[in-house]
Design a protein around this motif. Structure first.
Motif, PDB file in Angstrom:
ATOM      1  N   ALA A   1       0.834  -1.207   0.000  1.00 45.37           N
ATOM      2  CA  ALA A   1       0.000   0.000   0.000  1.00 45.37           C
ATOM      3  C   ALA A   1       0.866   1.254   0.000  1.00 45.37           C
ATOM      4  N   LEU A   2       1.919   1.256   0.800  1.00 43.26           N
ATOM      5  CA  LEU A   2       2.779   2.440   0.894  1.00 43.26           C
ATOM      6  C   LEU A   2       3.543   2.704  -0.393  1.00 43.26           C
ATOM      7  N   GLU A   3       3.891   1.661  -1.122  1.00 41.41           N
ATOM      8  CA  GLU A   3       4.592   1.859  -2.395  1.00 41.41           C
ATOM      9  C   GLU A   3       3.766   2.725  -3.331  1.00 41.41           C
ATOM     10  N   VAL A   4       2.453   2.573  -3.255  1.00 41.65           N
ATOM     11  CA  VAL A   4       1.560   3.376  -4.090  1.00 41.65           C
ATOM     12  C   VAL A   4       1.323   4.756  -3.475  1.00 41.65           C
ATOM     13  N   LEU A   5       1.094   4.798  -2.176  1.00 42.83           N
ATOM     14  CA  LEU A   5       0.654   6.033  -1.530  1.00 42.83           C
ATOM     15  C   LEU A   5       1.776   7.042  -1.301  1.00 42.83           C
ATOM     16  N   ARG A   6       3.016   6.592  -1.280  1.00 41.37           N
ATOM     17  CA  ARG A   6       4.128   7.521  -1.031  1.00 41.37           C
ATOM     18  C   ARG A   6       4.355   8.465  -2.203  1.00 41.37           C
TER      19      ARG A   6
END
Length: 766
Positions: A388-393
C-alpha cells in the motif's frame, strides 16, 4: 423505575433479536446488578446458534423447557376448557405431544369452529370433538384456523403478516387498500378469533398496537400470499414507513431496507427490479450510517456488505460497491471482527484495481493490513501495508499518513530496525500535512510506544501525555481511552500506583465508547499494576467480575492473565485449562503474545513443581527481549522466575547467563524491580560467608523499595535460608514470618508452602 420498585423486563422471540439488542441486554444485566431488575428472555433454540453463550454467566440462568408430562398437559387443557370430558381431553393432549403451544392452538381451532364456546364467562365444550379432524402438524393446525376465517378477514391477516409481529391499526389501514371501517371490523374479528391480540401494558413500547398471538401464526399467514402479492405489500409497507416517520423514515430505515429486500427477493427476475434494488441499496446505506452513529458497528458492517453485494451485481455499480465494501471493512474492524474486516477490505481492493484506481485500492489494503496485524498475522500484514505504501508515497496525503502509522505500529511491536524511522516519518508527515487532531493522537501514541519499547521511558511518557492532551480536545472517549491506556503501560515501569490510576481512567472512557478490544487492554494494564502493587484480590476481581460486566471475559488476553494469576496462586489445573483454550494467541506471530503465553506456561510449570520446565518457559519469554524490551510486563516477571529456578536447580551457569543478560542493558532500560532482582541473584551467588551479609542486606532493601510484595517474600525466604545456615535463627524466623504474612495476603499457596518448608536451623548449644 427500579429505584422505585422491582422491574421485570420481558423480551419475547429473542431468536429474532439483532446484535445490538442482545448487547444491550448483556449490558443491562451486568450494570443493573445492584438494582431490582429482572430480565426474562424467551427464545427458540436458534438463539444459541446465533449468539453462543447468551444467557450463561454471572447473574444469568438458562432454562431449557422440555415437553410437558401427561399430567401437566391434562391440567393445562382443564384450565383452558374446564370440565372437558376425559376422552376428548386425551384426544387434545395426545395431539399436542407435550407442547403447550400445540394444545392452546388446538383449543383455539375448536373455538374457531364453535365446538368450544364461552358459557357464562368460561369456555366449555359444546360439540363432539370426535367429528373434528385435527391436523397432524402445528403448521397445518394454524393454517386450518386461518382457512376458517372469512376471505376478507383472512386477506387482512396476510397483510398484517407483512407488517410484522406487531403493528398499529393505522399501518394496516394504509397498506391493505381496504377502507378504515372494514379494517377496524376485521381487526375486531381477528381479536375475537385470537389470531391477534392488542397490547394494553402501559409500560410496553407496543401499547395500543396489534400483534399476532403466535409468531408461527404470522408466518403461516404470510405463506398464504403469492410471491407477487408479497412484493406488492412489502413495497407498500416501505412506502408507508417512509411517509409515517420523520426524515423519510430515518428512525426505521433498517426496517425499510428489509422490506425492500423482501420485495426484491420475492420475484428476483421481475421487470422493474432495478428501481427496487436501488431503493434497497439506498435504505441499507442509510441504515449502516445510522448504525455507525449510534454505536452499532457490527450492524453497520452487515448493512454495508449487503448493499455492496447488491451494488456490484451491475457493471456500472462497481465503483459504489468498492466504496461500500471499504465502509464495511472499517465498521467490522471497529466492532472487533477482524476476519470480516480483512475479507471486506480485500473485496474493495479487488474492485478498485479492476477500475484502475490504484490509490483507493492501496487505502483498502491498509485496512486489511491493520486487521491482519491485530489478528497476529504479522507477515501478511507487512506485505499488505508495504504494498500500500509503495503506491501512496508517490503523492503523500492523509491516506499515506495512515498507512505509515499502521506499518510503523507493526514494526514497533515486532521490534524491527525500521520502527524508529517509520514512526518518526509518520509523525513528521502528519504534522506537515496538518493532519487532524484524532490522527495526531495515533501518531504520537505510536511514537511513544516505540520509545517505551526501546527503553526511553521519559520520552515515551512525554509523547503519551501529549496524546492524552490532544485526545481530550477531541472529546472522543475511544481516543482518550487509548491514550491513557498507553500512558498506564509506561508508568508501570516505575510507578505502579499511577499506572493503576491511568488504566482505571482509560477503562472508564473505553467503557463509555463501547470499544471492547481496547477496554480489554485497559483492564490488562490495570491488572498488571495491581499485581505489582500486591493487590491480587483486586486484580482477580478485574479479571472476573469487571471483565464479565464489560462483556470481555472471553478476550484471549483477559483469559491468559486469568491463567497467570491462577498459576501464581498454585491453581495449575485452571491455568492449564485456560491455556488450552487460546488457539489464536498461540498461533500469533506477535512477540508480545508469545512472551505472555510463555510466562503463563512458566508459572504453571512452577505450580506443578516442575522447575526445569519453569526455567525453560521463562527463558523462552526472555528471547523476545530484543523485540519488546527487557522491562515489558511479561519479561519483568520472567527474569526473576528464571533466576530463582536456576538457583533452585543448582544451575549456576544459567544463573550467570541471566545476570549477564541484565548487565547488557544500561541502567535506565531496567525496571526498578529487575535491578532489585539482580541484586538478589548476586547475593544468592555469594555463598554463606559472613561477608555476604552486606549483599543480602542491600538486596532485601532493594526489594522492599523497588520490587513487588511477591518478589520480596521470595527474597525474604532466600535470606532466611542464608541466615539459618549461619545459625541466626531469630532473624531467619522473622524473615519467614514476614514472607508467610505476604503469602497469606496474596493467597499464594506455592509461596505459603515454600515458607512452611523453610525452617530456621536451631542455634548450636554447648
Amino acid at each position: 423505575l427500579a429505584a422505585a420498585g422491582p422491574v421485570v423486563l420481558l423480551i419475547e422471540d429473542a431468536q429474532h433479536a439483532d446484535a445490538g439488542l442482545l448487547d444491550f441486554l448483556d449490558h443491562l444485566i451486568d450494570w443493573a446488578r445492584d438494582l431490582p431488575v429482572y430480565v426474562l428472555v424467551f427464545a427458540r433454540p436458534e438463539l444459541g446458534h446465533a449468539r453462543p453463550g447468551f444467557g450463561t454467566g454471572r447473574n444469568r440462568t438458562t432454562l431449557t423447557l422440555d415437553p410437558l408430562d401427561p399430567v401437566s398437559m391434562d391440567a393445562l387443557v382443564d384450565a383452558l376448557v374446564p370440565g372437558m370430558p376425559a376422552k376428548a381431553r386425551a384426544r387434545v393432549t395426545a395431539q399436542a405431544q407435550g407442547l403447550p403451544l400445540f394444545a392452546v392452538e388446538t383449543v383455539r381451532a375448536l373455538i374457531d369452529r364453535d365446538i368450544v364456546q364461552p358459557v357464562e364467562g368460561v369456555y366449555r365444550l359444546t360439540g363432539d370433538i370426535g367429528e373434528l379432524a385435527v391436523p397432524g402438524s402445528l403448521h397445518a393446525l394454524l393454517a386450518s384456523r386461518l382457512d376458517a376465517l372469512d376471505p376478507g378477514v383472512r386477506r387482512l391477516a396476510a397483510d398484517a403478516a407483512v407488517l410484522g409481529t406487531s403493528f398499529p391499526a393505522e399501518a394496516l389501514i394504509a397498506v391493505s387498500g381496504a377502507g378504515e371501517p372494514a379494517v377496524r371490523a376485521g381487526l375486531a374479528e381477528l381479536l375475537r378469533r385470537e389470531v391477534l391480540a392488542v397490547s394494553a401494558d402501559p409500560l410496553s413500547p407496543e401499547r395500543g398496537s396489534y400483534q399476532f398471538t403466535q409468531q408461527m401464526l404470522r408466518q403461516v399467514a404470510y405463506d398464504t400470499l403469492s410471491r407477487r402479492d408479497r412484493k406488492t405489500r412489502h413495497l407498500a409497507v416501505a412506502g408507508h414507513l417512509r411517509a409515517a416517520f420523520p426524515g423519510d423514515g430515518e428512525e426505521v430505515t433498517d426496517v425499510i431496507a428489509r422490506h425492500y429486500l423482501d420485495a426484491l427477493h420475492a420475484i428476483p427476475d421481475d421487470p422493474g427490479t432495478a428501481g427496487i434494488r436501488q431503493d434497497a441499496i439506498t435504505a441499507l446505506t442509510r441504515a449502516a450510517d445510522r448504525a455507525e452513529r449510534t454505536g452499532a458497528p457490527a450492524r453497520a458492517a452487515t448493512a454495508y456488505a449487503t448493499a455492496a453485494h447488491l451494488t456490484e451485481d451491475t457493471p456500472e455499480g462497481q465503483q459504489a460497491a468498492a466504496a461500500l465494501w471499504e465502509h464495511a471493512a472499517d465498521a467490522a474492524a471497529t466492532s472487533g471482527d477482524y476476519a470480516a474486516a480483512t475479507q471486506h477490505a480485500s473485496r474493495a481492493r479487488d474492485l478498485y484495481l479492476q477500475l484502475g484506481n490504484a490509490r483507493a485500492a492501496a487505502r483498502a489494503q491498509t485496512t486489511a493490513g491493520q486487521a491482519l496485524r491485530t489478528r497476529g498475522r504479522h507477515t501478511e500484514a507487512r506485505e499488505q501495508l508495504t504494498a500500500a505504501l509503495e503506491v501512496l508515497r508517490a503523492e503523500p496525503d492523509a491516506d499515506t499518513v495512515r498507512a505509515l502509522e499502521k506499518l510503523a505500529a507493526l514494526e514497533v511491536f515486532d521490534g524491527t530496525p525500521d520502527a524508529g524511522k517509520l514512526t518518526a516519518e509518520a509523525l513528521t508527515l502528519g504534522q506537515a500535512l496538518d493532519a487532524d487532531t484524532s490522527r495526531l493522537v495515533g501518531l504520537f501514541s505510536t511514537r511513544g510506544i516505540y520509545h517505551a519499547m526501546t527503553g526511553r521511558r521519559p520520552q515515551a511518557v512525554a509523547y503519551f501525555r501529549e496524546a492524552v492532551r490532544l485526545a481530550t480536545q477531541t472529546g472522543d472517549n475511544a481516543l482518550l481511552g487509548m491514550a491513557l491506556l498507553n500512558l498506564s503501560d509506561v508508568l508501570a515501569f516505575s510507578d505502579p500506583a499511577a499506572a493503576a490510576e491511568a488504566a482505571s481512567a482509560a477503562a472508564g472512557h473505553l467503557r463509555r465508547a463501547g470499544d471492547r478490544p481496547l477496554l480489554a487492554g485497559a483492564i490488562i494494564n490495570l491488572v498488571n499494576a495491581l499485581l505489582l502493587l500486591g493487590d491480587w484480590d483486586a486484580a482477580d476481581d478485574a479479571l472476573t467480575e469487571t471483565a464479565d460486566s464489560d462483556g470481555i471475559a472471553d478476550d484471549e488476553y483477559i483469559m491468559c492473565y486469568r491463567a497467570w494469576l491462577a498459576a501464581l496462586r498454585g491453581d495449575a489445573g485452571t491455568a492449564e485449562n485456560v491455556l488450552a483454550a487460546l488457539p489464536d494467541m498461540r498461533a500469533s506471530e506477535d512477540p508480545q503474545d508469545k512472551a505472555t503465553i510463555s510466562i503463563v506456561e512458566a508459572f504453571t510449570a512452577a505450580a506443578r513443581g516442575r522447575p526445569a520446565d519453569a526455567l525453560r518457559h521463562a527463558r523462552g519469554a526472555l528471547t523476545h527481549a530484543d523485540a519488546l524490551g527487557i522491562s515489558v510486563d511479561a519479561l519483568r516477571w520472567a527474569w526473576p522466575l528464571a533466576a530463582r529456578t536456576a538457583h533452585e536447580l543448582g544451575d549456576t551457569a544459567a544463573a550467570r547467563e541471566l545476570l549477564a543478560q541484565l548487565d547488557g542493558y544500561q541502567p535506565g532500560h531496567l525496571a526498578p524491580m529487575l535491578r532489585a532482582e539482580r541484586d538478589l541473584a548476586r547475593a544468592r551467588l555469594t555463598g554463606h560467608d559472613d561477608d555476604a551479609e552486606a549483599a543480602w542486606t542491600s538486596a532485601i532493601a532493594s526489594l522492599r523499595e523497588q520490587s513487588t510484595p511477591y518478589h520480596l517474600a521470595h527474597g525474604l525466604l532466600d535470606h532466611a535460608r542464608h541466615l539459618s545456615h549461619l545459625h541466626h535463627a531469630d532473624a531467619a524466623t522473622s524473615a519467614i514470618s514476614e514472607a508467610s504474612d505476604i503469602a497469606r495476603r496474596l493467597r499464594c499457596q506455592p509461596l505459603l508452602d515454600h515458607a512452611a518448608a523453610t525452617e530456621p536451623a536451631q542455634p548450636h548449644r554447648r
